[in-house]
Structures are given as C-alpha cells and as structure tokens.
Design an enzyme around this catalytic site. Structure first.
Site, PDB file in Angstrom:
ATOM      1  CG  HIS A  10      -0.160   0.021   2.525  1.00  0.00           C
ATOM      2  ND1 HIS A  10       0.419   1.163   3.045  1.00  0.00           N
ATOM      3  CD2 HIS A  10       0.131  -0.968   3.405  1.00  0.00           C
ATOM      4  CE1 HIS A  10       1.019   0.883   4.181  1.00  0.00           C
ATOM      5  NE2 HIS A  10       0.868  -0.408   4.421  1.00  0.00           N
ATOM      6  N   GLY A  11       0.201   2.379  -0.283  1.00  0.00           N
ATOM      7  CA  GLY A  11       0.861   3.674  -0.263  1.00  0.00           C
ATOM      8  C   GLY A  11       1.119   4.193   1.141  1.00  0.00           C
ATOM      9  CB  THR A  13      -0.341   5.606   6.432  1.00  0.00           C
ATOM     10  OG1 THR A  13       0.650   5.062   7.325  1.00  0.00           O
ATOM     11  CG2 THR A  13      -0.860   4.505   5.512  1.00  0.00           C
ATOM     12  CG  ASP A  14      -0.686  11.267   8.202  1.00  0.00           C
ATOM     13  OD1 ASP A  14      -0.010  11.575   7.192  1.00  0.00           O
ATOM     14  OD2 ASP A  14      -1.759  11.831   8.499  1.00  0.00           O
ATOM     15  NE  ARG A  59      -1.507  -0.233   6.769  1.00  0.00           N
ATOM     16  CZ  ARG A  59      -2.072  -0.774   7.846  1.00  0.00           C
ATOM     17  NH1 ARG A  59      -3.232  -0.295   8.292  1.00  0.00           N
ATOM     18  NH2 ARG A  59      -1.483  -1.784   8.473  1.00  0.00           N
ATOM     19  CD  GLU A  83       1.912  -5.577   8.053  1.00  0.00           C
ATOM     20  OE1 GLU A  83       2.081  -6.803   7.848  1.00  0.00           O
ATOM     21  OE2 GLU A  83       2.639  -4.687   7.560  1.00  0.00           O
ATOM     22  CG  HIS A 148      -0.937  -4.514   4.925  1.00  0.00           C
ATOM     23  ND1 HIS A 148      -1.426  -3.273   5.258  1.00  0.00           N
ATOM     24  CD2 HIS A 148      -2.022  -5.275   4.617  1.00  0.00           C
ATOM     25  CE1 HIS A 148      -2.750  -3.277   5.169  1.00  0.00           C
ATOM     26  NE2 HIS A 148      -3.134  -4.484   4.781  1.00  0.00           N
TER      27      HIS A 148
END
Length: 208
Positions: A10-11, A13-14, A59, A83, A148
């Site tokens: 996935h891209g 994340t914070d 995500r 994940e 993930h």
C-alpha cells in the site's frame, strides 16, 4: 500455463511517516500515499491484470481502488491479506517499542518471533497470507494483490518455501512498490522481480 502474481504494498500513511506500528489498525492513506497509488496504478494497469484483490484495511483497499479506477475492474477483498497483528505494539512508534519492550524489540530486529505482546507469529502470518495469495492467483493469468509490508514479505517467503533466515534477506518493500511472482507446472513459484515501482528516492519505512 504461467501465472503471474503481483504483490503490491500500500501507499504511504501518516503512521508510516511517523515510524508508528500500524499492524491491523485501520490507518488511511495520506496525500503522498494517494499520489503514489495513482502513479503506480498507471504502470500496473499497462500489465492488463485479470483481477485485483486487496486486504480490507483501508490503506490497502484504497491503494487497490486506484488501480481499479484505471482498469474499470472490481476489487475483491480478503482479510487473510491483512498486515501482521502486532498486539500491544500497535499505535506505538518503533522507538517507543524499543524503550518500553526492549526484549521483544530485540527479537523483532533480529528477525525472530516476538515472545510476548500478543504479536502474531511469523509462521501464522506466512501461512494465512500465502493461502490468500494462492486463492488470488486462481483468478487469472495475471493478478494484482494489494497488501502490507510484513504480510507481503512473510507470505512470499512461505509461498516460495523459504526458511526464516532466507526471508530475512529480503529488503523491506517501499510504499507502493511490488513483487512479481510466477508459477508454472514444472517449476512452481519463483521470484521474478522485487521492490519494483515509481518512488525510489525515499527512506524505506519499517514493514509494520
């Protein structure tokens, strides 16, 4: 007949950016992650996948949705692609884990199972993710799976029949990068490409 399976992380994340352990906490993509997903989707769409399957955590599912928006396909969801469950670590930064749970952290850094903290074992993780990969691969000759970092690495290792020591040699996947696996009747599963993607100039966040 050869089957190709694209395993796509996935891209951003914070929590990735902050070095915070996500595990199965449902953290959304940030602006960088959405841009990464859109740019990677252009490359993956050119491969003309037959199917797209994703972890149901946002995500990963939103990363897969970026590809579906380009190809016009529907995304299938599979909880087995989630994940690794990191138990009491989830929500902590890796620095906080190292400070508060040093013995567990040391085992994780060494690539061993974490004893304590209700963290999912590597074997359990590998088995469930590899089972998800196998079922996804039956959907076509080229299938993209959005998942993930830790899940991807351990699932790939299990699918290839690698021991833990060999799995540890795989560098962590960058956000929105992918792995290509192939399978045919004579050679089984093989690793064809690793850590492929658009973004190559950023530090690799921990696969957690």
């Amino acid at each position: 007949m050869t089957t190709r399976l694209i395993v796509w992380r996935h891209g951003n994340t914070d929590w990735n950016a902050a070095g915070r352990v996500q595990g199965q906490t449902d953290v959304p993509l940030n602006d960088i992650g959405r841009r990464q997903a859109a740019e990677a989707a252009t490359l993956l769409a050119a491969m003309t996948p037959d199917a797209i399957v994703a972890s149901d955590l946002r995500r990963a599912s939103d990363t897969a949705a970026a590809l579906a928006a380009v190809t016009g396909q529907q995304v299938g969801y599979d909880e087995r692609l989630r994940e690794r469950f990191f138990g009491v670590w989830q929500g902590l930064t890796t620095a906080e884990v190292a400070d508060q749970r040093p013995e567990e952290y040391a085992r994780w850094k060494a690539g061993n199972d974490v004893v304590g903290g209700d963290v999912e074992t590597l074997d359990d993780l590998g088995k469930r993710v590899a089972d998800g990969f196998q079922d996804a691969a039956r959907l076509g000759s080229l299938v993209v799976v959005a998942t993930h970092g830790a899940a991807a690495r351990q699932g790939i290792g299990h699918l290839l029949g690698w021991p833990i020591e060999q799995v540890r040699t795989l560098r962590a996947l960058q956000n929105c990068h992918w792995v290509e696996l192939t399978q045919d009747g004579s050679r089984g599963w093989q690793l064809a490409a690793y850590n492929v993607g658009v973004f190559t100039d950023r530090p690799v966040p921990p696969p957690v």
